[in-house]
Design a protein around this motif. Structure first.
Motif, short mmCIF file in Angstrom:
data_model
loop_
_atom_site.label_atom_id
_atom_site.label_comp_id
_atom_site.label_asym_id
_atom_site.label_seq_id
_atom_site.Cartn_x
_atom_site.Cartn_y
_atom_site.Cartn_z
N PHE A 30 8.51 6.24 -4.99
CA PHE A 30 7.67 7.14 -5.20
C PHE A 30 7.02 7.44 -6.42
O PHE A 30 5.66 7.75 -6.91
CB PHE A 30 8.19 8.40 -4.77
N CYS A 31 7.90 7.28 -7.63
CA CYS A 31 7.52 7.44 -8.82
C CYS A 31 6.59 6.10 -9.30
O CYS A 31 5.56 6.30 -10.05
CB CYS A 31 8.77 7.55 -9.89
N TYR A 32 7.20 5.14 -9.11
CA TYR A 32 6.30 3.97 -9.38
C TYR A 32 6.52 2.58 -8.47
O TYR A 32 7.77 2.43 -8.37
CB TYR A 32 6.71 3.54 -10.93
N GLU A 33 5.78 1.95 -8.10
CA GLU A 33 5.79 1.11 -7.13
C GLU A 33 6.78 -0.16 -7.79
O GLU A 33 6.14 -0.72 -8.77
CB GLU A 33 4.55 0.66 -6.61
N PRO A 62 10.63 -0.59 -19.84
CA PRO A 62 9.13 -0.44 -20.61
C PRO A 62 8.63 0.66 -19.92
O PRO A 62 7.88 1.56 -20.60
CB PRO A 62 8.71 -1.77 -20.68
N ILE A 63 8.40 0.83 -18.64
CA ILE A 63 7.79 1.59 -17.85
C ILE A 63 8.25 3.26 -18.16
O ILE A 63 7.62 4.03 -18.29
CB ILE A 63 7.86 1.40 -16.32
N VAL A 64 9.62 3.40 -18.19
CA VAL A 64 10.23 4.62 -18.44
C VAL A 64 9.86 4.92 -19.85
O VAL A 64 9.78 6.30 -19.95
CB VAL A 64 11.81 4.47 -18.10
N GLN A 68 22.82 8.50 -2.08
CA GLN A 68 22.95 7.15 -1.27
C GLN A 68 21.78 6.03 -1.96
O GLN A 68 20.51 6.45 -2.46
CB GLN A 68 22.22 7.29 0.09
N PRO A 69 22.15 5.00 -2.36
CA PRO A 69 21.35 3.81 -3.03
C PRO A 69 19.71 3.62 -2.49
O PRO A 69 18.88 3.79 -3.27
CB PRO A 69 22.25 2.61 -2.96
N LEU A 70 19.62 3.64 -1.01
CA LEU A 70 18.61 3.53 -0.59
C LEU A 70 17.43 4.62 -0.98
O LEU A 70 16.31 4.63 -1.04
CB LEU A 70 18.38 2.80 0.79
N TYR A 71 18.21 5.70 -0.63
CA TYR A 71 17.48 6.97 -0.85
C TYR A 71 17.06 6.98 -2.59
O TYR A 71 15.86 7.65 -2.53
CB TYR A 71 18.35 8.31 -0.61
N LEU A 72 17.66 6.91 -3.24
CA LEU A 72 17.33 6.76 -4.77
C LEU A 72 16.19 5.98 -4.81
O LEU A 72 15.34 6.16 -5.95
CB LEU A 72 18.81 6.54 -5.58
N PHE A 73 16.30 4.75 -4.47
CA PHE A 73 15.54 3.78 -4.63
C PHE A 73 14.10 3.92 -4.10
O PHE A 73 13.12 3.86 -4.70
CB PHE A 73 16.02 2.44 -3.98
N LYS A 74 14.13 4.61 -2.92
CA LYS A 74 12.64 5.10 -2.23
C LYS A 74 12.22 6.23 -3.28
O LYS A 74 11.07 6.34 -3.28
CB LYS A 74 12.92 5.53 -0.93
N GLY A 79 0.89 -1.23 0.08
CA GLY A 79 0.00 0.04 -0.11
C GLY A 79 0.76 1.49 0.01
O GLY A 79 1.88 1.26 0.70
N THR A 80 0.39 2.19 -0.79
CA THR A 80 0.98 3.50 -0.80
C THR A 80 0.05 4.64 -0.43
O THR A 80 -1.11 4.51 -0.97
CB THR A 80 1.85 3.84 -1.96
N HIS A 81 0.56 5.91 -0.05
CA HIS A 81 -0.26 7.08 -0.40
C HIS A 81 0.61 8.19 -1.06
O HIS A 81 1.68 8.41 -0.60
CB HIS A 81 -0.50 7.50 1.01
#
Length: 289
Positions: free
Chosen positions: A211-214, A270-272, A201-207, A42-44
């Motif tokens: 946010f852009c796409y789950e 493909p998403i990008v 930082q890798p985790l920062y970028l991944f989060k 789940g996200t908001h």
């Protein structure tokens, strides 16, 4: 719209606790909340006015404005929030001085104004940005967005390929895998948000990518950043090349990290590309009207 699974009181309570932690370590001029992600699926996302199921762990996306920012503040504050909350809360922090936003380009200023107007003020005073009129909203630089994103993807592909070459085994392979991951994240973030993260930082970028796409956990999970040796590979810093032995990682460890990176690349590509095509199509339609 928020559902009863994301009641405002839950978000308000969590944000109040996070704010109190941050205030002990940085002077807050303005603190804005613009999104949340739970530990499950789940996200908001308040910018898209969307919400779904909430779990026990909450990750918040925040814009913090402060007149005084110490070196490495983003990483330090993120670690402090995680530790002081017992791991219940984590944050992705966009940290800027007010003068940096005032001096930003029109496109970047519009990005920040979108957060300020769509998100919610948590602490401090409202940051005054002139209201955007329709005639003032800058046109997206579709060519620039496309070129930057495609360049990042091309570098990610090339680095991932080079990491499999036998001569590049060891720490060089780890560096190439980490660089590939970073470039893929930067391209994805810019395609969706037109935002250049200041911190890599890798985790920062991944989060921010999440946010852009789950990203489904079976494709690439943030838990990888907690598991050694994968954590050491994805967080491998280029300065390690100066001091470390070439045999720091085994062939199987590097192969596993490569597989995860390849899986994420295959999933996001493909998403990008679809996002870029959508931007181009919208631009052409605007030109016709």
């Amino acid at each position: 719209m928020l559902t009863n699974l994301h009641p405002p009181k839950v978000i308000e309570f969590a944000l109040s606790q996070i704010t109190e932690i941050l205030k002990k370590h940085i002077e807050i001029a303005s603190l804005y909340y613009f999104g949340m992600q739970s530990s499950g699926q789940g996200t908001h996302n308040s910018l898209n006015n969307d919400a779904s199921k909430q779990q026990q762990h909450y990750h918040f996306y925040l814009l913090l404005l402060s007149k005084h920012i110490s070196p490495n503040a983003v990483a330090n504050l993120s670690d402090i929030v995680r530790q002081d909350s017992g791991g219940k809360y984590t944050i992705s922090l966009l940290l800027y001085m007010p003068k940096q936003i005032i001096a930003a380009s029109d496109n970047n200023k519009y990005f920040f104004s979108k957060i300020i107007q769509s998100g919610g003020l948590v602490e401090g005073s409202l940051f005054e940005l002139a209201p955007s009129q329709l005639s003032q909203i800058p046109e997206l630089d579709i060519k620039g967005i496309t070129n930057y994103t495609q360049d990042r993807i091309a570098i990610a592909k090339h680095c991932l390929h080079l990491s499999t070459i036998e001569e590049n085994a060891g720490i060089l392979s780890a560096h190439l895998i980490r660089l590939s991951f970073e470039q893929l994240c930067l391209g994805t973030i810019y395609a969706f948000l037109q935002y250049h993260p200041q911190h890599h930082q890798p985790l920062y970028l991944f989060k921010l990518v999440q946010f852009c796409y789950e990203i489904p956990p079976n494709i690439f999970s943030e838990n990888l950043f907690e598991q050694s040796p994968l954590k050491r590979i994805f967080c491998f810093h280029h300065t390690e090349l100066r001091y470390r032995s070439s045999s720091l990682f085994s062939v199987s460890e590097l192969s596993m990290a490569h597989s995860y990176s390849q899986c994420l690349l295959d999933y996001l590509l493909p998403i990008v590309n679809h996002k870029l095509q959508t931007l181009k199509k919208a631009s052409h339609e605007n030109e016709k009207t």
